[in-house]
Design an enzyme around this catalytic site. Structure first.
Site, PDB file in Angstrom:
ATOM      1  N   ARG A 127       0.797  -1.225   0.000  1.00  0.00           N
ATOM      2  CA  ARG A 127       0.000   0.000   0.000  1.00  0.00           C
ATOM      3  C   ARG A 127       0.829   1.273   0.000  1.00  0.00           C
ATOM      4  O   ARG A 127       0.310   2.333  -0.341  1.00  0.00           O
ATOM      5  CB  ARG A 127      -0.997  -0.030   1.143  1.00  0.00           C
ATOM      6  CG  ARG A 127      -2.027  -1.114   0.866  1.00  0.00           C
ATOM      7  CD  ARG A 127      -3.105  -1.119   1.853  1.00  0.00           C
ATOM      8  NE  ARG A 127      -4.134  -2.041   1.421  1.00  0.00           N
ATOM      9  CZ  ARG A 127      -5.082  -2.476   2.196  1.00  0.00           C
ATOM     10  NH1 ARG A 127      -5.148  -2.071   3.449  1.00  0.00           N
ATOM     11  NH2 ARG A 127      -5.981  -3.298   1.738  1.00  0.00           N
ATOM     12  N   GLU A 132       3.490 -10.856  13.596  1.00  0.00           N
ATOM     13  CA  GLU A 132       2.753 -11.365  14.748  1.00  0.00           C
ATOM     14  C   GLU A 132       2.850 -12.888  14.852  1.00  0.00           C
ATOM     15  O   GLU A 132       2.890 -13.440  15.938  1.00  0.00           O
ATOM     16  CB  GLU A 132       1.280 -10.960  14.646  1.00  0.00           C
ATOM     17  CG  GLU A 132       1.066  -9.462  14.761  1.00  0.00           C
ATOM     18  CD  GLU A 132      -0.352  -9.067  14.434  1.00  0.00           C
ATOM     19  OE1 GLU A 132      -1.272  -9.646  15.024  1.00  0.00           O
ATOM     20  OE2 GLU A 132      -0.521  -8.175  13.591  1.00  0.00           O
TER      21      GLU A 132
END
Length: 181
Positions: free
Chosen positions: A69, A106
């Site tokens: 992005r 994560e």
């Protein structure tokens, strides 16, 4: 100018959509797609980034955008500023000789890379992405710039998730965010 800036920020904020429990329960996903499909909102984002750069970083050589992005906002900003754009990609996506760093996610690890000749020693760069959460991806990009002996002037994001403290991971680099949650 402050009133115009505030109106642009409000326009951008109105175009961020929240999706509760995506991609998993307990997470609120902040979707920037409505910004991209609205010409006025997209222009407002680039206007605000351009204003920030012109007021705070008069000498910048490159905008460095993060996969994927950062690729949406970075080239538009670079074009406005009359400078180049460099993509930071996921490992294995760029041809030729590359420089890479691994970083923690994560749930595991990932690698980011740039082409070896994309950034020269001493060049002044600004990093750009859509969102700052824990700071892992922007940190990896800053490490790539360190390896290339470039000077990171700062980081820019559309959205910052303050409670995740991503700015802590990026110190001493400053983070400019348009919207904070």
């Amino acid at each position: 100018m402050a009133a115009g800036r505030e109106a642009k920020l409000q326009l951008v904020q109105r175009h961020v959509r929240a999706f509760p429990d995506f991609p998993k329960k307990g997470i609120v996903f902040r979707d920037i797609c409505p910004i991209l499909k609205d010409a006025a909102a997209l222009k407002a984002v680039i206007d605000l980034f351009e204003e920030h750069v012109r007021n705070n970083h008069q000498h910048v050589d490159l905008i460095v955008g993060l996969d994927a992005r950062g690729f949406l906002f970075g080239p538009l900003l670079a074009q406005r500023l009359g400078i180049g754009f460099v993509p930071v990609r996921k490992k294995g996506k760029l041809p030729g000789a590359t420089v890479s760093v691994s970083y923690d996610l994560e749930y595991g690890k990932a690698e980011a890379e740039i082409q070896e000749d994309a950034v020269a020693p001493g060049q002044k760069v600004l990093l750009i992405d859509d969102l700052l959460a824990t700071g892992g991806t922007l940190y990896a990009a800053s490490e790539l710039m360190r390896k290339q002996q470039a000077e990171v002037l700062g980081c820019m994001v559309v959205i910052e998730l303050k409670e995740l403290n991503g700015t802590d991971k990026l110190k001493p680099h400053r983070v400019f965010s348009l919207i904070q949650y």
